[in-house]
Design a protein around this motif. Structure first.
Motif, short mmCIF file in Angstrom:
data_model
loop_
_atom_site.label_atom_id
_atom_site.label_comp_id
_atom_site.label_asym_id
_atom_site.label_seq_id
_atom_site.Cartn_x
_atom_site.Cartn_y
_atom_site.Cartn_z
N GLU A 1 -1.41 -0.21 -3.80
CA GLU A 1 -1.98 0.61 -4.86
C GLU A 1 -1.76 2.10 -4.63
OE1 GLU A 1 -6.05 -0.34 -5.46
OE2 GLU A 1 -5.66 -2.38 -6.16
N GLU A 2 -1.43 2.51 -3.43
CA GLU A 2 -1.20 3.92 -3.13
C GLU A 2 -0.12 4.04 -2.06
OE1 GLU A 2 -3.57 7.77 -1.20
OE2 GLU A 2 -4.69 6.03 -1.96
N VAL A 3 0.82 4.94 -2.26
CA VAL A 3 1.88 5.16 -1.28
C VAL A 3 2.26 6.63 -1.30
CG1 VAL A 3 3.75 4.65 -2.91
CG2 VAL A 3 4.13 4.36 -0.46
N SER A 4 2.54 7.16 -0.11
CA SER A 4 2.90 8.57 0.05
C SER A 4 4.33 8.65 0.58
CB SER A 4 1.92 9.26 1.00
OG SER A 4 2.28 10.61 1.17
N LEU A 5 5.24 9.21 -0.20
CA LEU A 5 6.64 9.38 0.18
C LEU A 5 7.03 10.85 0.15
CD1 LEU A 5 8.17 6.42 -1.88
CD2 LEU A 5 7.59 6.44 0.54
N ILE B 1 9.09 2.03 2.45
CA ILE B 1 7.82 1.80 1.78
C ILE B 1 6.88 0.98 2.67
CG2 ILE B 1 6.73 0.75 -0.23
CD1 ILE B 1 9.17 1.41 -1.84
N ARG B 2 7.43 0.02 3.41
CA ARG B 2 6.57 -0.79 4.29
C ARG B 2 5.99 0.06 5.42
NH1 ARG B 2 6.51 -6.08 3.15
NH2 ARG B 2 8.26 -6.95 1.98
N LEU C 1 0.90 -0.29 -8.30
CA LEU C 1 0.71 1.07 -7.81
C LEU C 1 -0.14 1.89 -8.78
CD1 LEU C 1 1.83 2.26 -5.19
CD2 LEU C 1 3.60 3.39 -6.54
N LYS C 2 -1.13 2.61 -8.18
CA LYS C 2 -1.99 3.50 -8.97
C LYS C 2 -1.80 4.97 -8.61
CE LYS C 2 -5.71 0.13 -9.73
NZ LYS C 2 -7.16 -0.14 -9.57
N ILE C 3 -1.44 5.25 -7.36
CA ILE C 3 -1.26 6.64 -6.91
C ILE C 3 0.09 6.72 -6.19
CG2 ILE C 3 -2.16 8.49 -5.46
CD1 ILE C 3 -4.93 7.30 -5.75
N LEU C 4 0.92 7.69 -6.61
CA LEU C 4 2.25 7.85 -6.02
C LEU C 4 2.47 9.32 -5.68
CD1 LEU C 4 5.05 6.82 -5.27
CD2 LEU C 4 5.73 7.06 -7.67
N TYR C 5 2.73 9.58 -4.38
CA TYR C 5 2.99 10.94 -3.90
C TYR C 5 4.49 11.07 -3.61
CZ TYR C 5 -2.08 11.24 -3.14
OH TYR C 5 -3.44 11.25 -3.30
#
Length: 480
Positions: free
Chosen positions: A43-47, A28-29, A65-69
């Motif tokens: 607030e947003e992370v792309s996995l 995540i980092r 978090l607001k947006i999660l991919y």
């Protein structure tokens, strides 16, 4: 435990499971570079495309978090997302999800994307009733979209929806859907039961196929440790037989045939088949990587057997080799990449050549003169990043040619230019004296000592020594 290898190289063991990818803090980092690698305020992370097989830890580490991919992974179910109260957009497309669940705690959820999953329980969409802010839902490519009355049922079950599968829900459509909700729900339940029955058959078929692929062509388990000796002998014989080009070509053709058979054999689109395809691609990638590592890379000759140094430029860098006449040194300017870390370079200066290792690639150049390695220096340019080597000469000095001024002619101007004057100033000028003109001065007879002191001697002079008509006045001091 020792595991015997396949009898033929084109037969792969499908029992080898690939290592499951977990969601770690480090992962995540790395994906939070835009947030200075801080995850508590993320607030947003792309996995996406990480081969993740389980959702975990995100609801505890990233509360803001607001947006999660999470698209294009191997996630079988929705879980551990209930604490994300501020989550507005969740993308779970291209996964192995079969049921919509555990999203009641996502109070701010506005958009949910489940494109190309395996949702067969259409009635599970009713769990999204508690997400009152949900406006968009995507279920394209799921088995439930083939149910009769699918859209009518979803529109009636989720009155807060504004868009379904990219199509806006009109007011009249919502009224018609709500009027026939009970009938649509009854049809959906019948189709769900039929789907669950087919799904059980698919699971049994996948389990049988997996069991058959665990054994070889002779029906024996290759993980049987009691047969390792005989199998090792067979493997040794196989290696000896495959040394010939014909055997190797035959093995390669068989492997290609197995590959074509795997991809062209019809199968149902299920989570198990998708996992099997992923495992197959993973094993092939590992096999290709291992084969590439096993191939010994031809070593480049840096110094020949007779001691001759070769010029080598493996990193293909631009360079310039010049002589600094003023400092009596040889200069090497190597155009290293500007943003490359200096720790990735290694410099070795020898009396006759210089060698630089750039990320493991060798740059070597023969020097025009012998240098002093102990007095050499290496520096990086702060503007261009180039590596500059200054190597003092080991023997002699550079000879500077002295310019000889030419006489002025009628057609030539006697006045030299400013450039000639500045160049002539740098040349040291020396005054030469003719040795034949040199004479030694006799200082013994300069003063004759006839009295007690020089002053008395000067005053007492003889008349014969004085010129005619000259009178010596004692009151006037003598000329010394």
């Amino acid at each position: 435990m020792n595991v015997a290898k396949n009898r033929f190289p084109w037969q792969r063991l499908t029992t080898t499971e690939t290592k499951m990818v977990y969601i770690t803090e480090e992962l995540i980092r790395r994906r939070a570079e835009h947030n200075d690698c801080e995850i508590f305020s993320l607030e947003e992370v792309s996995l996406h495309q990480q081969d993740i097989e389980r959702i975990e830890h995100i609801d505890r580490w990233c509360r803001e978090l607001k947006i999660l991919y999470l698209q294009n992974n191997l996630i079988p179910r929705i879980e551990n997302l209930g604490r994300l109260k501020k989550l507005e957009y969740l993308n779970l497309a291209l996964n192995n999800i079969e049921v919509i669940e555990n999203l009641e705690g996502c109070e701010s959820l506005q958009k949910l994307d489940l494109t190309v999953n395996f949702v067969g329980l259409l009635s599970s969409v009713e769990s999204l009733k508690h997400n009152i802010h949900l406006r968009e839902l995507f279920l394209v490519g799921n088995p439930c979209t083939e149910f009769q009355g699918y859209r009518q049922y979803v529109v009636a079950a989720l009155p807060q929806l504004k868009w379904l599968d990219g199509t806006e829900i009109s007011r009249s459509e919502r009224i018609r859907a709500s009027q026939g909700l009970e009938q649509a729900r009854r049809r959906v339940r019948e189709q769900e039961n039929e789907y669950l029955r087919r799904r059980e058959e698919q699971k049994e078929e996948a389990a049988r196929g997996k069991k058959e692929k665990k054994t070889g062509f002779d029906g024996r388990w290759y993980t049987d440790i009691n047969n390792t000796d005989s199998q090792d002998k067979e493997n040794q014989e196989l290696k000896e037989n495959l040394r010939s080009p014909e055997k190797e070509e035959q093995a390669e053709e068989e492997e290609q045939e197995q590959e074509r058979e795997f991809w062209h054999t019809p199968c149902s689109f299920t989570p198990e088949s998708r996992l099997e395809a992923h495992r197959h691609l993973e094993e092939k990638r590992k096999a290709n990587k291992k084969e590439t590592e096993n191939k010994t890379k031809a070593t480049r000759t840096l110094i020949t057997a007779d001691g001759r140094v070769m010029n080598v430029n493996e990193p293909r860098l631009a360079f310039s080799l010049t002589e600094d006449e003023e400092n009596n040194a040889v200069m090497l300017d190597l155009a290293v990449y500007r943003h490359m870390d200096t720790s990735l370079m290694d410099v070795d200066v020898q009396p006759t050549y210089a060698r630089v290792s750039v990320k493991g690639k060798i740059f070597q150049v023969v020097l025009p003169a012998e240098v002093k390695p102990d007095s050499s220096t290496a520096q990086r340019s702060q503007t261009t990043g180039h590596l500059v080597l200054r190597m003092p000469r080991a023997k002699g000095e550079l000879k500077v040619k002295k310019t000889i001024p030419r006489p002025c002619g009628e057609s030539q101007s006697c006045c030299s230019s400013a450039e000639d004057k500045s160049r002539n100033k740098k040349i040291p000028e020396r005054l030469e004296v003719d040795p034949s003109k040199r004479t030694s001065v006799d200082i013994a007879n300069i003063v004759r000592s006839t009295g007690e002191g020089p002053l008395e001697n000067a005053r007492t002079s003889h008349p014969e020594d004085l010129p005619d008509g000259f009178l010596d006045d004692p009151e006037v001091p003598p000329l010394i």
